[in-house]
Design an enzyme around this catalytic site. Sequence first.
Site, mmCIF file in Angstrom:
data_model
loop_
_atom_site.group_PDB
_atom_site.id
_atom_site.type_symbol
_atom_site.label_atom_id
_atom_site.label_comp_id
_atom_site.label_asym_id
_atom_site.label_seq_id
_atom_site.Cartn_x
_atom_site.Cartn_y
_atom_site.Cartn_z
ATOM 1 N N LYS A 185 -21.890 -68.503 -18.256
ATOM 2 C CA LYS A 185 -21.908 -69.936 -18.540
ATOM 3 C C LYS A 185 -22.852 -70.244 -19.692
ATOM 4 C CE LYS A 185 -21.573 -72.415 -14.795
ATOM 5 N NZ LYS A 185 -22.171 -72.805 -13.503
ATOM 6 N N ARG A 218 -27.858 -75.500 -13.184
ATOM 7 C CA ARG A 218 -26.613 -74.770 -12.925
ATOM 8 C C ARG A 218 -26.834 -73.271 -12.934
ATOM 9 N NH1 ARG A 218 -22.586 -76.731 -17.494
ATOM 10 N NH2 ARG A 218 -21.029 -76.192 -15.904
ATOM 11 N N GLY A 260 -17.769 -70.941 -7.486
ATOM 12 C CA GLY A 260 -18.218 -71.557 -6.249
ATOM 13 C C GLY A 260 -19.213 -70.744 -5.456
ATOM 14 N N MET A 286 -22.275 -69.626 -6.453
ATOM 15 C CA MET A 286 -23.667 -69.984 -6.666
ATOM 16 C C MET A 286 -23.753 -71.509 -6.680
ATOM 17 S SD MET A 286 -24.802 -66.919 -7.128
ATOM 18 C CE MET A 286 -26.335 -67.046 -8.000
ATOM 19 N N ARG A 342 -14.742 -70.584 -20.102
ATOM 20 C CA ARG A 342 -14.813 -69.166 -19.762
ATOM 21 C C ARG A 342 -13.393 -68.625 -19.769
ATOM 22 N NH1 ARG A 342 -16.386 -70.560 -13.590
ATOM 23 N NH2 ARG A 342 -14.424 -71.540 -13.037
ATOM 24 N N SER A 401 0.305 -28.490 -8.487
ATOM 25 C CA SER A 401 0.266 -29.904 -8.129
ATOM 26 C C SER A 401 -0.968 -30.104 -7.259
ATOM 27 C CB SER A 401 1.529 -30.295 -7.374
ATOM 28 O OG SER A 401 1.414 -31.637 -6.956
ATOM 29 N N ASP A 435 -5.677 -33.471 0.690
ATOM 30 C CA ASP A 435 -6.276 -32.322 1.364
ATOM 31 C C ASP A 435 -7.462 -31.753 0.591
ATOM 32 O OD1 ASP A 435 -5.347 -31.508 3.939
ATOM 33 O OD2 ASP A 435 -3.351 -31.295 3.047
HETATM 34 P P1 ADP Z 1 -19.661 -73.764 -10.964
HETATM 35 O O1 ADP Z 1 -20.213 -72.543 -11.559
HETATM 36 O O2 ADP Z 1 -19.539 -73.719 -9.495
HETATM 37 O O3 ADP Z 1 -18.438 -74.238 -11.669
HETATM 38 P P2 ADP Z 1 -21.139 -75.692 -12.481
HETATM 39 O O4 ADP Z 1 -22.503 -75.330 -12.898
HETATM 40 O O5 ADP Z 1 -20.094 -75.554 -13.503
HETATM 41 O O6 ADP Z 1 -20.759 -74.886 -11.172
HETATM 42 O O7 ADP Z 1 -21.227 -77.174 -11.968
HETATM 43 C C1 ADP Z 1 -20.404 -77.774 -11.018
HETATM 44 C C2 ADP Z 1 -19.824 -79.043 -11.571
HETATM 45 O O8 ADP Z 1 -20.826 -79.944 -12.012
HETATM 46 C C3 ADP Z 1 -18.963 -78.739 -12.756
HETATM 47 O O9 ADP Z 1 -17.655 -79.138 -12.468
HETATM 48 C C4 ADP Z 1 -19.511 -79.529 -13.897
HETATM 49 O O10 ADP Z 1 -18.485 -80.242 -14.505
HETATM 50 C C5 ADP Z 1 -20.529 -80.478 -13.264
HETATM 51 N N1 ADP Z 1 -21.714 -80.516 -14.116
HETATM 52 C C6 ADP Z 1 -22.582 -79.507 -14.321
HETATM 53 N N2 ADP Z 1 -23.527 -79.857 -15.216
HETATM 54 C C7 ADP Z 1 -23.250 -81.125 -15.575
HETATM 55 C C8 ADP Z 1 -23.845 -82.023 -16.497
HETATM 56 N N3 ADP Z 1 -24.903 -81.689 -17.220
HETATM 57 N N4 ADP Z 1 -23.302 -83.242 -16.636
HETATM 58 C C9 ADP Z 1 -22.217 -83.570 -15.912
HETATM 59 N N5 ADP Z 1 -21.592 -82.767 -15.040
HETATM 60 C C10 ADP Z 1 -22.104 -81.545 -14.867
HETATM 61 MG MG MG Z 2 -1.547 -31.196 1.937
HETATM 62 MG MG MG Z 3 -18.210 -74.663 -13.435
#
Ligand code: ADP
Ligand code: MG
Ligand code: MG
Length: 929
Positions: free
Chosen positions: A43, A116, A125, A127, A383, A814, A819
Site C-alpha cells: 500500500k 492504515r 481485510g 490487518m 494494487r 520413470s 515410493d
Molecule cells: P484495507 O487494507 O483493509 O483495504 P485500508 O487501509 O485500505 O484497509 O482502509 C480501509 C478503508 O478506509 C479503505 O476502503 C479506504 O478507502 C478507507 N480509507 C483509508 N484511509 C483513508 C483516508 N485517509 N481518507 C479516507 N478514507 C480512507
Molecule cells: Mg510404486
Molecule cells: Mg484498502
Amino acid sequence: MAKKKAKKASGPAKKGKSIKYVYSFGGGKADGNESMKNLLGGKGANLAEMAGHKDLRLPVPPGFTITTEVCIDYLAAKRTYPKQLKVQVDTALATVEKLMGKKFGDASNPLLVSVRSGARKSMPGMMDTVLNVGLNDVTIKGLIEKTKNERFAWDSYRRLIMMYSDVVMEKAEGIEPKNGKGIRKTLDERLGEVKKQKGYKLDTDLTVADLKQLVADFKAKVREVLGKPFPENPQDQLWGGIGAVFMSWNGKRAIDYRRIEKIPDEWGTAVNVQSMVFGNMGDDSATGVAFTRNPGNGDPRFYGEYLVNAQGEDVVAGIRTPAPINEASKNDQSRDLPALEKTMPKCYNQLFDIQKRLEKHYKDMQDIEFTIEQGTLYMLQCRIGKRNGTAAVKIAMDMFREKLIDSDTALSRVAPMQLVELLLPMVDPKAEAATKAIGKGLPAGPGAAKGRAVFTSEDAAAWASRGEKVILVREETSPEDVDGMHKAQAILTSKGGMTSHAALVARGWGKCCVVGCEGLEVEAKEFKTKSGEVVHEGDWITVNGTKGLVYRGELNLVNPDLEHNATYVELISLCNKTRKINIRTNADTPKDTAQAVKFGAEGIGLFRTEHMFYGEGSDKPLFLLRKMIMSKTPQERRNALSELEPFVKRDIKATMEVLNGLPVTIRLLDPPLHEFVPHSEDKLAALAQELGINLAEVKKRGDSLKENNPMLGHRGVRLGVTYPEVSEMQIRAILEAAGELIKEGKKAYPEIMIPVTGTVNEIIDQKKIVDKIYAEVCKSLGLSKIPYLYGTMIEIPRAALTANKMAEVAEFFSFGTNDLTQMGFGFSRDDIGSFLPDYLEKKILKDDPFQTIDQEGIGELIRFGIDRGRSTRAKLKIGICGEHGGDPDSVKFCHRVGMNYVSCSPFRIPIAILAAAQAVIEDKRAKKK
Ligand code: ADP
Ligand code: MG
Ligand code: MG
C-alpha cells in the site's frame, strides 16, 4: 541488540548516522516508489508511486509510511520503538499539516488522519485500519465550525470510537472478548437498536442528535467493557493506532491467512498515516472500490461499486448494497441503483481516465480505492487486482493481444493452479432446469459445489475434519472466518457485494461463492429463504457460483467444455510453443486416455495393469486373477493366466488405439498379491469350487500370502522373479496388443516398465522373459518387428544410486516419486496422517513431501539418478509418474533436472503444461540476472 544495530547500520536505509524509518508522500512528491514494497509494504509503495511518479501525480491525500523494519523491531523489542522514530514522525506530520493547511489536534482547524496497515503482499481485510484519528470532544467543534456539517462530524466520531476500541483497545491488546462478542459487535448492536427504535433502514438515516447520543453511549460502553476510557488525546490516538497496526501482524486472523497463503512471518507490515478525505460529507460525497477490468470474468471494461455518503470500509463490509459505477458494473442486485457515471459524471470521467493511466503504467489489472469529498476525487489505494482463474486467463491473453505485455509475461500472469477453476465442475444444466433455485445472489466465485450447510467457521472446520463436505453460510464474512471459508466447498452469504470480504477472499482462492443472496435470513443453525423455506444445519445444498444460484439438495455436477474456450486454447498453444518438457498422463482406461489427449497429453506415463482388477467390469478378470493367485502349482497358475490374458490384452489394446501411436508406459503388476485376496465367504467358496479344493484350503492359501510389511514385501518385480509366468502373460498381452494394432494398419508404441527394482539384475532377469516372448509374438503374428522400449521405475533409493548400472539395460527411467519419497524419508505414506501435521505446524518440513517434491533430499536422489543414468546411456528417456507430476513446483523441478516428460492425472494436464512453460521462462529470466 548491539549486533542488530551494527547490521542495520550497514543496510541501504542508512543516511548519515540515522536510519530512515519514515517515507513521506503527497503534494506531487514522494520519498518512496513502487519498487520499495519490501520496506514500505504494498500500500505504501503504491501510494508513493501514485503520488510521486512523474507520469501519475494523482490526487492522493498526503501522508507518510513507517517501514516494515520498524514493525519487526517493535515486535521483537517487546513493543518499544526505535529512538529516532518519534522525531521522524513529527517531521513528516508537520509536512502533511502544511500541505493540508490544518493542524493535528488543533481545536479550530484539526487535521484528521487514517492509520492504515499494509504488508508486502496484500492481505485483504486481514490487518486493521483506523479512520478519523485526531477527533475528540474539542477538535470536533473545530471540525463542525470548518465544515458546517454537524452530521458528518458526529458520524466520523462514532466511527472512530468503534474502530479504535475494536482495533487498538481490544484486538491489539489480545483481549479475548467474553462470549465471543467483541466491542465492535457490541457497539454495532447499540447502533442497530437505535435504528430499530427510530424505524430507520439505513445508517444514513441517523440524525445529528442520534449520532451525538451514540458517541456518548459508545464511550460509556467502551469504558464499561474494556475498563479504560477512549483516549481523547490525539497523540495517544495516533501512537495507539500505529502500535495496533504493528500488533495486528501477529493477530490470529493475520497468522491464519499467512499460513494458507504461505507468507513468511518475518515480513512485517508497514503503517501508513494519511490525511483523511471524507466520503461521508453528504450526497456529493462517496467512496468506492473499482477494478480496471472485471476480476470475476476478465471482461476488459472498467468495473466497480460505490456508496454515496459513506466512509471507506462501508463498501467492503456490505452494510448497504453498493451501486454500480457504470453500465458494465450492473448486476441483478444493483441494476436499479444510480450509476456513478450518471450521478457524478465529472468525477467518473476523471476516475476513468486515472484507471486507464494506472493500468498502462503498471501493465496489469489494478484494484483501486477512491473517495469523493464534496465533488473532489481522491485516490486512496491501488494494487494489482486479485482475480479468479477465468479472469486471469482472459486478462493475460487480452493484454498480450493488446501488446501491453509480451507472451512470457502473459504466461507468468496465470498461476498454474488457477487453471483448476476452468476445469471446475458446473451444475448440470439439465438438473438445474428441473429444479427451482431457493436463492439468488451475486456470482462471486465461479464453479459449482455441493455440501451440507454449516453456519460458523468453527463448525465448517470441525465438520470438514470429519470428512464432511460443507458449505459455509453466513450473513457476511469477516477475517475471523477465514479458516472455515478455506475448508468449505463453497461460501454463501446473505449480505455484501462483489467487493465484499467473502467475494474478495473466495476470488483469491478460486472458491465457489455466492454473496448478497437476496432475502436470505441467516440464523444460528438454519437459514430461511425469501419464500420462507427453511434449510437446517446439515441439510445438503448446491451452489452455482457462476450464476449466483442456490439449490436445495444434491444436484449433479458436470465438467466444462474447454475445447470451445478460445482464450484458453490460445493460452495452451502459447505454452506449447514455449515449453520443452513433454506432458503425459497417468491413465488406465480408454476413457481417461481420451480425456487426457483432449487436454493435450502426449502419451501415457503410467498405465497400471492392476487397474483392470478394480471397479466397473472387473468381476471376471478379478476372479481369474484370484484364481491365479490361489494356484499352487505353476501349471495351475499357467491355466489361470491364459484365461486372464485376453482381458489384459483387450484393455491395453483399447488404450493404445486411442493413443494412436503416442507412447504408453505400461507397468507390470505392482501391488502385493494379498491385496487381491477376497474377504467374503461366498467369494472364497466360489474360488474353492473353481480350483476344486475345499474352503479351508483356499483360506490357508490366502493367509499364506499375508505379510507384515507388504509395501516392502513381495511386490513389483519380486512377483515377476518368483512367478515368471505372471510377467510372461503381461508381456505377451502388451506385445500382442501392439502387434495386432500394427497388423490392422494402426500405430502402437508400448514401453514395458518393471516396478520396484533395486538392482540391475532384476531388470536383466525380466529382460530375458521379454526377449523370449518378443520372439514368440513376432513369429506368431508374422511381424519382423514390434517397436517397444524396455525400462524401469526408479523408486527405491538403491536404484537411483546404481542408476548407471540400471541404465545399461533399461532404455528409460520413470521416477516413481511416491515410493521414492516413502522410502527416501522412511515415511509410510499410509500413516503420515498421525505425524505430518505436526511436522508442518512446527516447520520441521516446509511442505508435504508427498504433494510437492522435496527438492533438497529426494530431489538429490533424482538428480543423481539422472546424471548416473545418462552417464552410461546418453539418450536415456526420463520421466516422472506419481502425484508430483501435477504439482507446478515439481514440474518446474523436473524441467530443471532435464527430464523428458512429466506424467499426471488427466485433470492436472493443463496445470502441468502451464508450469512447464513457466519453467522455461523462469530459466530465461534467471540467466538474464
Ligand atoms: P484495507 O487494507 O483493509 O483495504 P485500508 O487501509 O485500505 O484497509 O482502509 C480501509 C478503508 O478506509 C479503505 O476502503 C479506504 O478507502 C478507507 N480509507 C483509508 N484511509 C483513508 C483516508 N485517509 N481518507 C479516507 N478514507 C480512507
Ligand atoms: Mg510404486
Ligand atoms: Mg484498502
